[in-house]
Motif scaffolding. Sequence first.
Motif, short mmCIF file in Angstrom:
data_model
loop_
_atom_site.label_atom_id
_atom_site.label_comp_id
_atom_site.label_asym_id
_atom_site.label_seq_id
_atom_site.Cartn_x
_atom_site.Cartn_y
_atom_site.Cartn_z
N ASP A 141 -2.52 2.58 41.89
CA ASP A 141 -2.56 3.30 40.65
C ASP A 141 -2.69 4.94 41.17
O ASP A 141 -3.03 6.02 40.48
CB ASP A 141 -3.54 2.58 39.75
CG ASP A 141 -4.79 2.88 41.19
OD1 ASP A 141 -4.80 2.85 42.36
OD2 ASP A 141 -6.11 3.01 40.45
N PHE A 142 -2.21 5.35 42.29
CA PHE A 142 -2.11 6.67 43.14
C PHE A 142 -0.91 7.23 42.56
O PHE A 142 -0.25 6.93 42.68
CB PHE A 142 -2.29 6.67 44.67
CG PHE A 142 -2.23 8.12 45.47
CD1 PHE A 142 -3.43 8.16 45.41
CD2 PHE A 142 -0.99 8.70 45.38
CE1 PHE A 142 -4.01 9.87 45.55
CE2 PHE A 142 -1.64 10.20 46.04
CZ PHE A 142 -3.03 10.29 46.01
N ARG A 143 -1.63 8.86 41.57
CA ARG A 143 -1.27 9.17 41.79
C ARG A 143 -0.91 10.86 42.34
O ARG A 143 -2.57 11.32 42.39
CB ARG A 143 -0.85 9.99 39.86
CG ARG A 143 -0.82 8.79 39.22
CD ARG A 143 0.63 8.64 38.53
NE ARG A 143 1.16 7.70 38.01
CZ ARG A 143 2.17 6.86 38.23
NH1 ARG A 143 2.24 6.51 39.24
NH2 ARG A 143 2.37 5.99 37.31
N TYR A 144 -0.47 11.55 42.53
CA TYR A 144 -0.17 12.76 42.75
C TYR A 144 -0.43 13.78 41.91
O TYR A 144 -0.28 14.07 40.95
CB TYR A 144 1.25 13.10 43.73
CG TYR A 144 0.60 15.00 44.66
CD1 TYR A 144 -0.38 15.07 45.87
CD2 TYR A 144 1.55 16.08 43.42
CE1 TYR A 144 -0.16 16.65 45.87
CE2 TYR A 144 1.16 17.44 43.72
CZ TYR A 144 0.60 17.41 44.97
OH TYR A 144 0.17 18.58 45.59
N THR A 145 -1.54 14.28 42.29
CA THR A 145 -2.06 15.94 41.83
C THR A 145 -3.13 17.07 42.52
O THR A 145 -3.21 15.93 43.72
CB THR A 145 -2.93 15.50 40.83
OG1 THR A 145 -4.50 14.85 41.33
CG2 THR A 145 -3.11 14.69 38.89
N TYR A 146 -3.17 18.06 42.13
CA TYR A 146 -3.83 18.68 43.06
C TYR A 146 -4.75 19.12 43.55
O TYR A 146 -5.67 18.16 44.16
CB TYR A 146 -3.77 20.61 42.04
CG TYR A 146 -4.75 21.65 43.10
CD1 TYR A 146 -4.26 22.08 44.25
CD2 TYR A 146 -5.24 21.73 42.65
CE1 TYR A 146 -4.67 22.67 45.09
CE2 TYR A 146 -6.25 23.18 43.94
CZ TYR A 146 -5.83 23.73 44.54
OH TYR A 146 -6.23 24.13 46.07
#
Length: 154
Positions: A141-146
């Motif tokens: 469920d990993f999503r890239y955000t800052y």
Amino acid sequence: MARMHTRRRGSSGSDRPTADEPPEWSDVDADEIESRVVELAEEGLDPSQIGMKLRDEGVKGTPVPNVKLATGKKLGEILEENDASPDVPEDLRNLMERAIRLREHVAENGQDAQNKRALQNTEAKVRRLVNYYRGDELPADFRYTYRNAQELLE
């Protein structure tokens, strides 16, 4: 090296010579190499840095030009077997660090259009790599955000 986001020159360069066995002058024991790899990983070195250190300094003064030829295993496999592999793959970590630096720069220098574009390109690369690694080396469920990148790299 071909650039992903520009229409410039292609990639050209020399290839590593084909070899089936390590050179005679590099007769280091495979177990010694593996223990040195784990030792360097525990010091906090990335896999590419470990490879360069073994190539330049070697084990007990004898250089190791190719870990896979000398041990029969890739450097990453050795790290996995000894639970010393990094939490985040090295290429993704480097891109995330660059994206964080660029975002901080753009926050201070809002008029810097060139680095805004560089940030967009870098974050696009990060998202593509996250999709590639999701499920294997990253949580499903990993999503890239800052913020996620900052937390992951702390």
